[in-house]
Scaffold this motif. Structure first.
Motif, PDB file in Angstrom:
ATOM      1  N   HIS A   1       0.854  -1.186   0.000  1.00  0.00           N
ATOM      2  CA  HIS A   1       0.000   0.000   0.000  1.00  0.00           C
ATOM      3  C   HIS A   1       0.894   1.242   0.000  1.00  0.00           C
ATOM      4  O   HIS A   1       2.075   1.177   0.355  1.00  0.00           O
ATOM      5  CB  HIS A   1      -0.881   0.067   1.253  1.00  0.00           C
ATOM      6  CG  HIS A   1      -1.997  -0.922   1.264  1.00  0.00           C
ATOM      7  ND1 HIS A   1      -3.328  -0.550   1.243  1.00  0.00           N
ATOM      8  CD2 HIS A   1      -2.003  -2.277   1.305  1.00  0.00           C
ATOM      9  CE1 HIS A   1      -4.092  -1.625   1.276  1.00  0.00           C
ATOM     10  NE2 HIS A   1      -3.312  -2.690   1.314  1.00  0.00           N
ATOM     11  N   TYR A   2       0.302   2.372  -0.385  1.00  0.00           N
ATOM     12  CA  TYR A   2       0.941   3.663  -0.190  1.00  0.00           C
ATOM     13  C   TYR A   2       0.282   4.350   1.003  1.00  0.00           C
ATOM     14  O   TYR A   2      -0.927   4.193   1.223  1.00  0.00           O
ATOM     15  CB  TYR A   2       0.782   4.546  -1.428  1.00  0.00           C
ATOM     16  CG  TYR A   2       1.412   3.981  -2.674  1.00  0.00           C
ATOM     17  CD1 TYR A   2       2.788   3.773  -2.747  1.00  0.00           C
ATOM     18  CD2 TYR A   2       0.634   3.646  -3.782  1.00  0.00           C
ATOM     19  CE1 TYR A   2       3.364   3.241  -3.907  1.00  0.00           C
ATOM     20  CE2 TYR A   2       1.201   3.118  -4.934  1.00  0.00           C
ATOM     21  CZ  TYR A   2       2.573   2.913  -4.981  1.00  0.00           C
ATOM     22  OH  TYR A   2       3.138   2.391  -6.108  1.00  0.00           O
ATOM     23  N   PRO A   3       1.029   5.105   1.777  1.00  0.00           N
ATOM     24  CA  PRO A   3       0.408   5.804   2.907  1.00  0.00           C
ATOM     25  C   PRO A   3      -0.478   6.944   2.423  1.00  0.00           C
ATOM     26  O   PRO A   3      -0.321   7.441   1.303  1.00  0.00           O
ATOM     27  CB  PRO A   3       1.605   6.345   3.687  1.00  0.00           C
ATOM     28  CG  PRO A   3       2.687   6.501   2.660  1.00  0.00           C
ATOM     29  CD  PRO A   3       2.474   5.383   1.677  1.00  0.00           C
ATOM     30  N   VAL A   4      -1.415   7.357   3.269  1.00  0.00           N
ATOM     31  CA  VAL A   4      -2.193   8.569   3.032  1.00  0.00           C
ATOM     32  C   VAL A   4      -1.951   9.502   4.220  1.00  0.00           C
ATOM     33  O   VAL A   4      -1.918   9.067   5.365  1.00  0.00           O
ATOM     34  CB  VAL A   4      -3.699   8.287   2.848  1.00  0.00           C
ATOM     35  CG1 VAL A   4      -3.956   7.676   1.491  1.00  0.00           C
ATOM     36  CG2 VAL A   4      -4.235   7.364   3.930  1.00  0.00           C
ATOM     37  N   CYS A   5      -1.752  10.784   3.920  1.00  0.00           N
ATOM     38  CA  CYS A   5      -1.369  11.754   4.936  1.00  0.00           C
ATOM     39  C   CYS A   5      -2.244  13.000   4.836  1.00  0.00           C
ATOM     40  O   CYS A   5      -2.600  13.409   3.713  1.00  0.00           O
ATOM     41  CB  CYS A   5       0.101  12.174   4.763  1.00  0.00           C
ATOM     42  SG  CYS A   5       1.271  10.807   4.546  1.00  0.00           S
ATOM     43  N   ALA A   6      -2.540  13.594   5.958  1.00  0.00           N
ATOM     44  CA  ALA A   6      -3.339  14.820   5.954  1.00  0.00           C
ATOM     45  C   ALA A   6      -2.984  15.686   7.158  1.00  0.00           C
ATOM     46  O   ALA A   6      -2.641  15.168   8.227  1.00  0.00           O
ATOM     47  CB  ALA A   6      -4.827  14.499   5.963  1.00  0.00           C
ATOM     48  N   ASN A   7      -3.059  16.996   6.944  1.00  0.00           N
ATOM     49  CA  ASN A   7      -2.896  17.963   8.024  1.00  0.00           C
ATOM     50  C   ASN A   7      -4.257  18.596   8.306  1.00  0.00           C
ATOM     51  O   ASN A   7      -4.989  18.970   7.380  1.00  0.00           O
ATOM     52  CB  ASN A   7      -1.906  19.066   7.638  1.00  0.00           C
ATOM     53  CG  ASN A   7      -0.492  18.540   7.515  1.00  0.00           C
ATOM     54  OD1 ASN A   7      -0.210  17.386   7.827  1.00  0.00           O
ATOM     55  ND2 ASN A   7       0.411  19.386   7.042  1.00  0.00           N
ATOM     56  N   PHE A   8      -4.567  18.737   9.581  1.00  0.00           N
ATOM     57  CA  PHE A   8      -5.872  19.271   9.982  1.00  0.00           C
ATOM     58  C   PHE A   8      -5.719  20.452  10.913  1.00  0.00           C
ATOM     59  O   PHE A   8      -4.731  20.574  11.649  1.00  0.00           O
ATOM     60  CB  PHE A   8      -6.687  18.219  10.749  1.00  0.00           C
ATOM     61  CG  PHE A   8      -6.998  16.973   9.952  1.00  0.00           C
ATOM     62  CD1 PHE A   8      -8.073  16.947   9.090  1.00  0.00           C
ATOM     63  CD2 PHE A   8      -6.218  15.841  10.094  1.00  0.00           C
ATOM     64  CE1 PHE A   8      -8.363  15.802   8.366  1.00  0.00           C
ATOM     65  CE2 PHE A   8      -6.506  14.697   9.384  1.00  0.00           C
ATOM     66  CZ  PHE A   8      -7.585  14.676   8.524  1.00  0.00           C
ATOM     67  N   THR A   9      -6.753  21.283  10.907  1.00  0.00           N
ATOM     68  CA  THR A   9      -6.905  22.286  11.946  1.00  0.00           C
ATOM     69  C   THR A   9      -8.310  22.142  12.505  1.00  0.00           C
ATOM     70  O   THR A   9      -9.248  21.752  11.796  1.00  0.00           O
ATOM     71  CB  THR A   9      -6.686  23.709  11.388  1.00  0.00           C
ATOM     72  OG1 THR A   9      -6.759  24.650  12.464  1.00  0.00           O
ATOM     73  CG2 THR A   9      -7.730  24.063  10.353  1.00  0.00           C
ATOM     74  N   LEU A  10      -8.469  22.407  13.811  1.00  0.00           N
ATOM     75  CA  LEU A  10      -9.783  22.377  14.427  1.00  0.00           C
ATOM     76  C   LEU A  10     -10.479  23.709  14.169  1.00  0.00           C
ATOM     77  O   LEU A  10      -9.884  24.770  14.357  1.00  0.00           O
ATOM     78  CB  LEU A  10      -9.653  22.131  15.937  1.00  0.00           C
ATOM     79  CG  LEU A  10      -9.536  20.679  16.376  1.00  0.00           C
ATOM     80  CD1 LEU A  10      -9.032  20.592  17.811  1.00  0.00           C
ATOM     81  CD2 LEU A  10     -10.878  19.978  16.259  1.00  0.00           C
ATOM     82  N   THR A  11     -11.731  23.664  13.757  1.00  0.00           N
ATOM     83  CA  THR A  11     -12.440  24.897  13.384  1.00  0.00           C
ATOM     84  C   THR A  11     -13.367  25.413  14.459  1.00  0.00           C
ATOM     85  O   THR A  11     -13.883  26.514  14.324  1.00  0.00           O
ATOM     86  CB  THR A  11     -13.263  24.651  12.106  1.00  0.00           C
ATOM     87  OG1 THR A  11     -14.202  23.582  12.331  1.00  0.00           O
ATOM     88  CG2 THR A  11     -12.360  24.278  10.934  1.00  0.00           C
ATOM     89  N   HIS A  12     -13.626  24.627  15.491  1.00  0.00           N
ATOM     90  CA  HIS A  12     -14.567  25.111  16.525  1.00  0.00           C
ATOM     91  C   HIS A  12     -13.848  25.962  17.567  1.00  0.00           C
ATOM     92  O   HIS A  12     -12.625  25.960  17.653  1.00  0.00           O
ATOM     93  CB  HIS A  12     -15.288  23.943  17.195  1.00  0.00           C
ATOM     94  CG  HIS A  12     -14.417  23.069  18.032  1.00  0.00           C
ATOM     95  ND1 HIS A  12     -13.871  23.448  19.239  1.00  0.00           N
ATOM     96  CD2 HIS A  12     -13.964  21.801  17.809  1.00  0.00           C
ATOM     97  CE1 HIS A  12     -13.159  22.461  19.743  1.00  0.00           C
ATOM     98  NE2 HIS A  12     -13.194  21.454  18.881  1.00  0.00           N
TER      99      HIS A  12
END
Length: 361
Positions: free
Chosen positions: A350-361
Motif C-alpha cells: 500500500h501507499y500511505p495517506v497523509c493529511a494535516n488538519f486544523t480544528l475549526t470550533h
C-alpha cells in the motif's frame, strides 16, 4: 435499411447499455451487501463504465449528434462519485496555516517481516519516515512485531510516541494487529471487535490543547485473494473447463464473504461513532472503492480529506488489483483539511495517506 443505419443503431444500443451500467454502479452504493451482495461487484467496474461513457460522449460531440445526452446525463447524475475518484485541483495545498494535527495512515504489510517476503524488512524505514516527517499521529494497519527483530517497545522508543495497539493474533514470539501512535496524551482507548476475521478496529482519545479528539484506525475485511486468483484474473484464457468453473466459484465466494463482512463491520463502526461526543478522525484500509456501500456509509456524516484537499486521480494499493483508492482519512465537521497527500513509498503493498488538519470550533 441502409448499412450505416444499422451500425448507428448498434452504437446507440451499446451506448445505452453502458450508460445503464454506469447508473447501476451509482445504485449499488445504496444496497447493503449483507442483504444482496451482487450489486457490489458492479460498483467495482465504475471506472470502466465511466471511461466508456466518456468515450461515447466525445464521439457524439465530434459527430455532433443529439445522442450525446445519453452519456452526458449518465455522467452528470453521478458527478459526486467522480469527485471521489479524481480532484482537478492545481495544488493539494489549500492554505498556509499551522496544523493542529499531522496524521499518517499506512497499511505496512507486516513490515515485510513474514518469512516468505522476497523483499527486505521495512520496519526501520517506515518508523524513520514517520519520525523524520514529524507526524503527530500514525495509524498503522497490519502492524506486526517479532521479538527477535522488532517489538512494540522498539517502535515507541524510536518514535518517542505513546501508543494504543490492538492485537488480533498474539503469541510468545510475534503479534499482529493495528496501532495508533500519538505525540499527544492518550486519555482513553479501546477496540471494536469484528467476529471471525483477522480484521479489526481500534480507537484512541487524544488530548490536543485542551480538546479531546477521537482517532479511529480501521482495517476492514480483506478480499484475501490467493496467487491462483490473480493468475486467473490476469490469464483466464489459460483456464479451461472445470478449472475455470472452480476458479470463478472460488473468486465469487471470496468476493461475497468480503462484501458481506465489510457491511457488518461498517454497521458496528457507525454505531460506535454515533455514541462518541468528541470530534472524530477515522482512517485506515477500507478495502473498498469510493463507489461502494462501505464508502457511502462511512462518509454519510464524515468528510473525505481527499475530496477536500487532494489532487489528481489516486490509487493507494501498490499491487495490480485493486488499482483504486482503498485507504482513506475521513473526519467530522469540526476539522478542516489543510492538505492531503499519498507519498509513493515502496515499503509495502500500500501507499500511505497523509493529511494535516486544523480544528475549526
Amino acid at each position: 435499411m441502409a448499412k450505416g443505419g444499422i451500425i448507428r443503431k448498434i452504437i446507440v444500443a451499446a451506448n445505452i447499455l453502458l450508460a445503464l451500467g454506469l447508473l447501476f454502479c451509482y445504485a449499488s452504493v445504496y444496497i447493503n451487501p449483507a442483504r444482496f451482495w451482487i450489486p457490489a461487484i458492479v460498483g467495482l467496474f465504475y471506472p470502466f463504465f465511466l471511461l466508456a461513457n466518456l468515450a461515447f460522449l466525445i464521439y457524439w460531440i465530434i459527430v455532433w449528434k443529439k445522442e450525446l445526452v445519453i452519456s452526458l446525463l449518465a455522467i452528470l447524475l453521478g458527478i459526486n462519485h467522480l469527485s471521489a475518484f479524481v480532484q482537478l485541483r492545481l495544488s493539494n495545498q489549500q492554505e498556509l496555516a499551522v496544523p493542529a494535527i499531522r496524521l499518517i495512515s499506512y497499511n505496512v504489510n507486516l513490515f515485510r517481516l513474514y518469512p516468505w517476503s522476497k523483499k527486505p524488512p521495512s520496519h526501520n524505514e517506515v518508523i524513520n519516515y514517520i519520525g523524520s516527517n514529524n507526524f503527530d499521529i500514525a495509524c498503522l494497519q497490519e502492524f506486526y512485531t517479532v521479538n527477535s527483530k522488532f517489538s512494540e517497545a522498539d517502535a515507541k522508543r524510536k518514535l518517542g510516541m505513546r501508543a494504543k495497539v490492538g492485537y488480533i493474533i498474539q503469541n510468545s514470539q510475534s503479534a499482529y494487529g493495528l496501532a495508533i501512535f500519538s505525540r499527544f496524551p492518550i486519555v482513553n482507548s479501546g477496540e471494536i471487535k469484528f467476529e471471525n476475521t483477522l480484521n479489526s478496529s481500534i480507537y484512541a482519545d487524544v488530548k490536543i490543547n485542551g480538546d479531546t479528539v477521537r482517532i479511529y484506525n480501521l482495517h476492514l475485511q480483506s478480499l484475501r485473494l490467493k496467487k491462483h486468483n490473480f493468475n486467473f484474473l490476469l490469464n483466464n484464457a489459460l483456464r479451461q473447463g472445470n478449472d475455470r468453473y472452480d476458479e470463478i466459484k472460488d473468486l465469487t465466494s471470496r468476493l461475497r464473504t468480503a462484501f458481506v463482512k465489510r457491511a457488518q463491520q461498517v454497521a458496528l463502526v457507525k454505531q460506535h461513532i454515533a455514541s462518541c461526543h468528541y470530534p472524530v478522525i477515522l482512517c485506515g484500509d477500507f478495502n473498498d472503492t469510493p463507489v461502494s456501500y462501505t464508502y457511502r456509509e462511512l462518509t454519510s456524516k464524515l468528510q473525505d480529506s481527499f475530496k477536500e484537499a487532494g489532487a489528481g486521480m489516486l490509487n493507494t494499493y501498490a499491487g495490480i488489483l485493486p488499482s483504486y483508492r482503498i485507504d482513506y482519512i475521513l473526519h467530522s465537521p469540526e476539522f478542516k483539511t489543510l492538505n492531503f497527500s499519498s507519498p509513493r513509498l515502496n515499503l509495502s503493498d500500500h501507499y500511505p495517506v497523509c493529511a494535516n488538519f486544523t480544528l475549526t470550533h
